[in-house]
Design a protein around this motif. Structure first.
Motif, PDB file in Angstrom:
ATOM      1  N   SER A 186      34.611  49.418  49.866  1.00 16.74           N
ATOM      2  CA  SER A 186      35.404  48.209  49.668  1.00 16.74           C
ATOM      3  C   SER A 186      36.186  48.274  48.357  1.00 16.74           C
ATOM      4  CB  SER A 186      34.484  46.979  49.678  1.00 16.74           C
ATOM      5  OG  SER A 186      35.205  45.797  49.388  1.00 16.74           O
ATOM      6  N   SER A 187      35.536  48.718  47.293  1.00 19.01           N
ATOM      7  CA  SER A 187      36.221  48.857  46.009  1.00 19.01           C
ATOM      8  C   SER A 187      37.285  49.948  46.071  1.00 19.01           C
ATOM      9  CB  SER A 187      35.212  49.184  44.903  1.00 19.01           C
ATOM     10  OG  SER A 187      34.410  48.061  44.611  1.00 19.01           O
ATOM     11  N   GLU A 189      40.255  48.603  47.746  1.00 21.53           N
ATOM     12  CA  GLU A 189      40.992  47.716  46.851  1.00 21.53           C
ATOM     13  C   GLU A 189      41.910  48.513  45.925  1.00 21.53           C
ATOM     14  OE1 GLU A 189      40.146  44.201  43.510  1.00 21.53           O
ATOM     15  OE2 GLU A 189      38.495  45.034  44.687  1.00 21.53           O
ATOM     16  N   LYS A 236      44.879  49.860  47.939  1.00 19.46           N
ATOM     17  CA  LYS A 236      45.897  48.831  48.203  1.00 19.46           C
ATOM     18  C   LYS A 236      46.742  48.555  46.952  1.00 19.46           C
ATOM     19  CE  LYS A 236      43.277  46.453  51.830  1.00 19.46           C
ATOM     20  NZ  LYS A 236      42.501  45.233  52.170  1.00 19.46           N
TER      21      LYS A 236
END
Length: 300
Positions: A254-255, A258, A261
């Motif tokens: 997830s990190s 991030e 993105k």
């Protein structure tokens, strides 16, 4: 501080087990010292270099108070336990370990309550990417953190106090931690970093082959150092703490998404904010109390 037992048996004479023996010898701690290894030739070598009393794995019964330390890969515990059956007095023994994950050990202890009553779990946060008796070191545990756990989570338990005292004799700082919480926390602070290091090295080798370190700076060597850790040990860690490790990997992805993105957006201000925040958090947490417990940790 005088120890309450006169005998110690270390089962598993690799980096950690061997370092325990060498530290006892260097500090001249008054103990009768014994050792066993799943590979008997290692036991014989430990005797040859003066670390243990016994010559091989044919150990006579220890009649007096004894601390038995299991320092084998975590999934080899039951095999190691069978190796020492009949070698101690049930009423005069305390067990501990050096495992980086406790889940499988907990399952065993909950199904073997007589052993569980005598067992205090330990995890010395110390080690190296190197393994084996030949790489063990005296004073490896000096000023390192050892996490101690018990089935009833009581720091007042008499056996907990005895095990805590032992690690303090080796120069360690001891903290009491619930064993379930231990595996949740260590899955993120120890197990995940090792998984990432192995995965990064795997990716780089596929992409660059022999060019990996030819065109890298010291930071890559440092970051992938723990990918040289003992594969058997880390296979056992990931399997025995499977659920927590997978949850940690999910969180890390997830990190990473991030960051991906942010880079794709080319939003320089947001990228700078993210990097600055992470730097500030790391610097603050690592040195907030003027002390860092960070070790050159293989797993531990």
């Amino acid at each position: 501080m005088e120890l309450s037992f006169k005998n110690i048996l270390v089962v598993g004479l690799g980096l950690i087990g061997g370092s325990i023996l060498k530290t006892i010898k260097e500090l001249n701690i008054p103990l009768e010292v014994y050792g066993l290894d799943l590979h008997e030739e290692v036991t014989k070598e430990a005797n040859k270099i003066g670390l243990i009393n016994n010559f091989d794995n044919q150990l006579k019964k220890i009649e007096e108070d004894c601390l038995i330390i299991f320092s084998v890969p975590s999934l080899s515990f039951e095999r190691a336990f069978k190796l020492i059956e009949g070698s101690f007095d049930d009423e005069k023994v305390i067990f501990t370990d050096t495992f980086s994950s406790k889940s499988k050990l907990l399952e065993f202890l909950e199904g073997n309550t007589k052993v569980g009553e005598k067992f205090v779990m330990s995890h010395p946060i110390a080690g190296s990417e190197k393994s084996g008796l030949m790489n063990s070191l005296p004073f490896l545990f000096k000023d390192k953190l050892v996490l101690v756990s018990h089935l009833n989570s009581s720091s007042e338990n008499n056996n907990v106090i005895k095990v805590k005292s032992f690690w303090e004799q080796l120069g360690s700082k001891v903290s009491i931690m619930d064993p379930v919480e231990h595996d949740k926390v260590l899955s993120k602070t120890s197990h995940l970093p090792h998984v990432i290091s192995f995965a990064l090295m795997h990716f780089l080798e596929k992409e660059l082959g022999e060019k990996v370190f030819k065109y890298s700076g010291g930071s890559l060597e440092s970051y992938t150092r723990i990918a040289s850790s003992d594969p058997l040990m880390w296979k056992d860690v990931t399997v025995s703490n499977k659920e927590a490790v997978l949850e940690a990997i999910k969180g890390f992805k997830s990190s990473l998404d991030e960051v991906s993105k942010l880079i794709d957006s080319e939003d320089e201000e947001s990228i700078l904010d993210f990097l600055s925040f992470v730097k500030e958090v790391r610097d603050k947490q690592l040195f907030s109390d003027g002390t860092s417990w960070k070790a050159s940790e293989e797993d531990s």
